[in-house]
Design an enzyme around this catalytic site. Structure first.
Site, PDB file in Angstrom:
ATOM      1  N   ASN A 155      -1.269  -4.804 -56.302  1.00 56.22           N
ATOM      2  CA  ASN A 155      -0.400  -5.642 -57.136  1.00 56.22           C
ATOM      3  C   ASN A 155       0.271  -6.737 -56.329  1.00 56.22           C
ATOM      4  O   ASN A 155       0.448  -7.867 -56.797  1.00 56.22           O
ATOM      5  CB  ASN A 155       0.667  -4.778 -57.814  1.00 56.22           C
ATOM      6  CG  ASN A 155       0.107  -4.018 -59.005  1.00 56.22           C
ATOM      7  OD1 ASN A 155      -0.932  -4.380 -59.548  1.00 56.22           O
ATOM      8  ND2 ASN A 155       0.788  -2.953 -59.398  1.00 56.22           N
ATOM      9  N   GLU A 187       8.753   4.867 -57.264  1.00 57.39           N
ATOM     10  CA  GLU A 187       9.975   5.580 -57.657  1.00 57.39           C
ATOM     11  C   GLU A 187       9.692   6.931 -58.296  1.00 57.39           C
ATOM     12  O   GLU A 187      10.569   7.785 -58.397  1.00 57.39           O
ATOM     13  CB  GLU A 187      10.819   4.718 -58.602  1.00 57.39           C
ATOM     14  CG  GLU A 187      10.279   4.552 -60.009  1.00 57.39           C
ATOM     15  CD  GLU A 187       9.116   3.584 -60.077  1.00 57.39           C
ATOM     16  OE1 GLU A 187       8.328   3.680 -61.017  1.00 57.39           O
ATOM     17  OE2 GLU A 187       8.996   2.736 -59.165  1.00 57.39           O
ATOM     18  N   ASP A 225       9.113  41.558 -35.988  1.00 62.01           N
ATOM     19  CA  ASP A 225       8.368  40.389 -36.457  1.00 62.01           C
ATOM     20  C   ASP A 225       9.232  39.128 -36.552  1.00 62.01           C
ATOM     21  O   ASP A 225       8.710  38.032 -36.718  1.00 62.01           O
ATOM     22  CB  ASP A 225       7.760  40.670 -37.842  1.00 62.01           C
ATOM     23  CG  ASP A 225       6.714  41.762 -37.806  1.00 62.01           C
ATOM     24  OD1 ASP A 225       5.845  41.698 -36.926  1.00 62.01           O
ATOM     25  OD2 ASP A 225       6.782  42.683 -38.634  1.00 62.01           O
ATOM     26  N   ASP A 244       7.100  42.271 -41.674  1.00 58.87           N
ATOM     27  CA  ASP A 244       8.274  42.729 -42.423  1.00 58.87           C
ATOM     28  C   ASP A 244       9.242  43.547 -41.585  1.00 58.87           C
ATOM     29  O   ASP A 244      10.187  44.126 -42.110  1.00 58.87           O
ATOM     30  CB  ASP A 244       7.846  43.549 -43.640  1.00 58.87           C
ATOM     31  CG  ASP A 244       7.059  44.795 -43.255  1.00 58.87           C
ATOM     32  OD1 ASP A 244       6.765  44.969 -42.047  1.00 58.87           O
ATOM     33  OD2 ASP A 244       6.739  45.604 -44.151  1.00 58.87           O
ATOM     34  N   ASP A 292       4.474   5.137 -65.284  1.00 57.87           N
ATOM     35  CA  ASP A 292       5.172   6.335 -64.795  1.00 57.87           C
ATOM     36  C   ASP A 292       5.022   7.483 -65.785  1.00 57.87           C
ATOM     37  O   ASP A 292       4.787   8.631 -65.403  1.00 57.87           O
ATOM     38  CB  ASP A 292       6.661   6.044 -64.589  1.00 57.87           C
ATOM     39  CG  ASP A 292       6.907   5.204 -63.340  1.00 57.87           C
ATOM     40  OD1 ASP A 292       5.973   5.051 -62.538  1.00 57.87           O
ATOM     41  OD2 ASP A 292       8.035   4.704 -63.179  1.00 57.87           O
ATOM     42  N   ASN A 349       5.762  -0.695 -65.724  1.00 50.35           N
ATOM     43  CA  ASN A 349       6.065   0.322 -64.727  1.00 50.35           C
ATOM     44  C   ASN A 349       6.469   1.638 -65.393  1.00 50.35           C
ATOM     45  O   ASN A 349       6.047   2.722 -64.995  1.00 50.35           O
ATOM     46  CB  ASN A 349       7.201  -0.178 -63.823  1.00 50.35           C
ATOM     47  CG  ASN A 349       7.133   0.407 -62.442  1.00 50.35           C
ATOM     48  OD1 ASN A 349       6.055   0.545 -61.872  1.00 50.35           O
ATOM     49  ND2 ASN A 349       8.278   0.763 -61.884  1.00 50.35           N
ATOM     50  N   ASP A 389       0.481  41.566 -39.219  1.00 46.50           N
ATOM     51  CA  ASP A 389       0.570  42.933 -38.728  1.00 46.50           C
ATOM     52  C   ASP A 389      -0.508  43.757 -39.431  1.00 46.50           C
ATOM     53  O   ASP A 389      -1.064  43.325 -40.441  1.00 46.50           O
ATOM     54  CB  ASP A 389       1.975  43.485 -39.035  1.00 46.50           C
ATOM     55  CG  ASP A 389       2.249  44.796 -38.320  1.00 46.50           C
ATOM     56  OD1 ASP A 389       1.465  45.148 -37.412  1.00 46.50           O
ATOM     57  OD2 ASP A 389       3.235  45.465 -38.667  1.00 46.50           O
TER      58      ASP A 389
END
Length: 879
Positions: A689, A311, A625, A621, A718, A714, A353
């Site tokens: 796990n 998550e 292009d 640019d 986290d 958990n 270029d």
């Protein structure tokens, strides 16, 4: 499906209503239209513009509803993880308070606290990332030229309002749905709306049938298109979501095509989901049969499903990408699309270029000469008149000519001439012309452009002041002069003129014939001092640089030799045009310089690199292009580029320099590496796990951990991983492009997941036989032991996986990651070795477990390092 069927007619209705309004505007008399829009051909006042902005809103398209503050907060509070926590809290409240003789609010209160902490972490990180992305997007903006209060102003496109009269030049994006008031060879690219690659010419008057498609109305231009060549003025009819494009965006606001990184994340998520869907039901059935408590087994299985879900992946991804974007901004690189950062790091071929990237982008006029190569002020005079009187986008060559002419006192010529017409530049002709009339009524057509294209329309040449036929001998002499200066590194254009022109008011391409070649103008654009160093640095980091230029080969070869790009094998636009796709794919293996390319040829070269298995970046640019920028895996433009180039690009450079680009490439790889740390850790840890819980369910007479334990663990893990986006990457990792490999993640998971399970099972054995937590009555003691080992092992594995080297010794984590993991480790130890454990339905662990815990963790780390060495030796990769 029902939702779609309800929504679609509304979107279609809006599109039809928009089309009806635009058709009506197209058919009105010009003055009637201007009156209806409360404007005039000279534009509107600033006060009226403010009123229109208040009435119609900003000129932005919003596809779908954006979430407000409360919506984002609600999303953070009620995610799947928190919903399961709430379910556990409700069940705990019922069992511990409602049905219990002695009410105990402790566990339910702890779970609610966990919900608040989890939501706060998720919300704050998300808000920071969104804020960073919003600030970056404000650093780049497209502009529009509008007439207000009788003056021409440059404003942001989002400030354009209905009634504004805009001036359009080649390269400009249409700032809304417009009706043209004046046009001159105005060709619009409508591929974004129609899919047609051929440009369409637009006019001030309506042409064709009233039943034509809206995009075929000659006097209308639609938002989402751009002016490819020519010039025009137009009145803005609608803006933002009221435009035809806005109506389409509403109806087509589905999922955008995903890049390789997003597809890779999806594949890993699906892989973990498939494992979970298979194993969680097995865990439920096994625990129900062995523990004879189906309610507890169901709650445990649901909790495991949430605990095994990665998550944190969205938060880690968003935070890492946002941090990468902010870091790149410090190096003057602005990211428009966050996911493009990873593609930037994946890039192994950069097509660029020449002008402004390898060169200084400071065009210096060096020579103005006749066809013999002798200095001739008359050539500068004609080039000056052409550059000054053309109304299109004045490029650096035009500005260099104008500046030099004015330095030489030629500005007094301007009042003597009036522009009668012009034939704008386009990339197929590679030239532009103006028709001038002097005070005596004499007309003259002056043309300048690419040498071969100018010579192709010349029937005569001025030779020592005498106009002669442009025969093969004179043509060869002129070409020799051009090639000689071209080889010396000068960018050469030709100048031609003719006096015998038709007595008409409108001129076109067909008038550019039987011209008189009078001479050449040569420019120097010296290589940047940093270019060679940047190309070497990119090459050392696994990025090959290929030059795709519209310039002639001579100039390009000279510049490329100076900056270290191989020029032994060169291809011109005509060579590319003549090649089949397989032949071109073969040629690009050894060719790094492509000269005199058209926009379509640049796009084709990019495609050839992609078809050969490369991840291609394109840097440009200009108008020419745009197709290649669109085709490339990552398009790179500069803030000074034309609107269409900036709109097409994924990344905008505030400084046109390859050194800036190299920093961006490294940041892209750092970002990708940090995300891969979490993904490989989550995939292998969650898989391990699942195996551990399966084994425990088969052999233990009680649950190895209660739902509240799993969710608390958990949350702690986290929190420990929050520092990952701020971590370092080893220099060795940054030396090569990094590409998503789902097979490598699966292989990693299948090897290191079971390894973690082995040590979980050893922990079970110590708790069962050494600590003697082997009866249902002592289940809280067993659960406390595995809770602590599981938390600490997941913290340590972060440091083991984050580097291919020996952690803590050869490679150290960043301070934020060290702090987050150490803090969580201290909290976990304090929780189970103190009376606080009782509040979580855990028993306080005896200190005699500590040596075994240290031994298990040391063994796990040593085994992981050994497997890491063997894994890298076998597969030549780590992250």
């Amino acid at each position: 499906m029902m939702w779609f069927m309800k929504k679609a007619p509304v979107a279609v209705q809006r599109k039809n209503e928009c089309e009806a309004v635009l058709r009506r505007y197209a058919l009105l008399e010009e003055q009637t239209l201007l009156t209806l829009l409360d404007t005039s051909a000279q534009g509107i006042s600033a006060a009226r513009a403010a009123e229109h902005l208040e009435r119609y809103g900003r000129n932005v398209i919003v596809a779908g509803k954006s979430k407000g503050f409360l919506g984002r907060l609600f999303e953070a509070l009620f995610n799947p993880f928190n919903l399961v926590l709430l379910l556990v809290a409700v069940i705990t409240f019922i069992t511990d308070v409602v049905l219990s003789v002695k009410a105990d609010f402790t566990t339910a209160a702890i779970i609610l606290t966990l919900i608040l902490i989890s939501s706060a972490i998720s919300f704050i990180q998300s808000e920071k990332s969104n804020s960073a992305a919003a600030k970056l997007s404000k650093m780049i903006s497209n502009r529009a030229d509008v007439w207000r209060d009788g003056a021409l102003l440059e404003i942001g496109i989002d400030e354009v309002v209905p009634g504004d009269v805009v001036r359009l030049s080649a390269g400009d994006m249409l700032p809304g749905d417009v009706r043209f008031l004046t046009t001159k060879d105005a060709f619009i690219a409508q591929a974004a709306l129609t899919g047609e690659s051929a440009p369409v010419e637009k006019f001030a008057e309506l042409r064709g049938a009233q039943t034509d498609a809206l995009t075929d109305f000659a006097n209308l231009g639609l938002m989402g298109t751009n002016l490819l060549s020519g010039s025009a003025t137009a009145v803005v009819l609608t803006t933002g979501n009221d435009t035809y494009f806005g109506a389409m965006a509403k109806s087509l606001s589905g999922d955008k095509a995903k890049n390789s990184f997003e597809r890779g994340v999806d594949s890993v998520s699906k892989l973990l989901l498939h494992f979970m869907l298979v194993m969680v039901p097995v865990i439920f059935i096994t625990n129900g049969i062995t523990k004879h408590d189906w309610g507890a087994a169901l709650l445990f299985a649901v909790t495991m499903a949430v605990g095994l879900t990665p998550e944190m992946l969205p938060m880690i991804m968003t935070s890492t990408l946002a941090r990468g974007a902010v870091s790149m901004a410090r190096h003057q690189t602005i990211v428009k699309t966050l996911s493009a950062i990873q593609t930037f790091g994946e890039m192994d071929v950069l097509c660029t270029d020449k002008t402004g990237t390898l060169t200084e982008d400071k065009i210096i006029l060096e020579k103005y000469m006749d066809v013999h190569g002798r200095d001739d002020m008359r050539i500068l005079r004609h080039a000056y008149l052409n550059s000054y009187f053309q109304t299109g986008l004045k490029n650096l060559i035009d500005l260099a000519i104008i500046n030099r002419a004015e330095e030489n006192g030629l500005s007094g010529l301007i009042p003597q001439f009036t522009r009668m017409d012009e034939i704008p530049f386009d990339f197929s002709r590679r030239r532009m012309s103006v028709v001038l009339q002097n005070q005596n009524g004499k007309r003259q057509l002056i043309t300048k452009g690419a040498v071969e294209e100018i010579m192709a329309i010349c029937a005569y040449v001025e030779h020592d002041g005498v106009v002669q036929a442009f025969d093969a001998e004179h043509r060869a002499d002129a070409m020799r002069v051009f090639e000689e200066h071209n080889r010396d590194g000068l960018r050469v254009i030709a100048v031609a003129q003719k006096n015998d022109i038709a007595d008409v008011t409108v001129f076109g391409v067909e008038d550019e014939r039987d011209m008189v070649l009078i001479g050449f103008v040569g420019f120097l654009d010296p290589p940047k001092e940093s270019a060679a160093q940047a190309i070497t640095a990119l090459r050392e980091h696994g990025v090959r640089v290929a030059v795709l230029t519209g310039d002639s080969e001579g100039v390009a070869v000279k510049v490329c030799n100076k900056v270290g790009i191989p020029t032994e094998n060169c291809l011109s636009g005509s060579d590319v045009e003549a090649m089949s796709d397989p032949a071109l794919r073969e040629a690009i293996q050894t060719c790094d310089l492509f000269s005199k390319l058209s926009p379509a040829q640049k796009q084709r070269v990019v495609q050839a690199f992609q078809q050969s298995g490369h991840t291609v970046g394109y840097m440009g640019d200009g108008i020419n292009d745009a197709p290649a920028l669109q085709e490339a895996d990552v398009g790179i433009s500069v803030d000074s580029g034309v609107d269409i180039a900036k709109e097409t690009a994924d990344i905008i450079l505030l400084k046109k320099d390859l050194m800036v680009l190299e920093e961006g490439v490294l940041e892209g790889r750092r970002t990708f590496g940090n995300i891969m740390k979490y993904i490989k850790m989550a995939a292998s840890g969650n898989f391990g796990n699942m195996i551990s819980v399966m084994v425990a369910s088969l052999f233990l007479p009680f649950l190895p951990m209660l739902p509240v334990h799993i969710l608390t663990q958990n949350l702690l893990c986290d929190f420990a991983q929050i520092g990952i986006p701020f971590d370092h990457m080893d220099q060795e990792y940054l030396r090569a492009p990094r590409r998503w490999e789902t097979g490598g993640i699966r292989r990693f998971m299948l090897l290191f997941g079971p390894l973690s399970s082995v040590f979980d099972i050893l922990c079970f054995a110590v708790l069962w036989w050494v600590v003697k937590a082997n009866t249902p009555a002592l289940a809280p003691l067993f659960q406390a032991g595995w809770f602590l080992f599981g938390t600490l092992s997941q913290i340590l594995i972060v440091h083991m996986i984050r580097t291919s080297k020996l952690p803590f010794v050869q490679s150290r984590a960043s301070l934020p990651l060290v702090l987050s993991t150490v803090l969580v480790g201290i909290i976990a130890i304090a929780l189970v070795f103190s009376p606080v454990a009782l509040g979580f339905d855990l028993a306080t662990l005896p200190l005699t477990f500590a040596p075994w815990l240290i031994l298990l963790l040391a063994g796990y780390c040593a085994s992981t390092q050994l497997f890491k060495v063997l894994y890298m030796r076998r597969y030549r990769e780590w992250l």
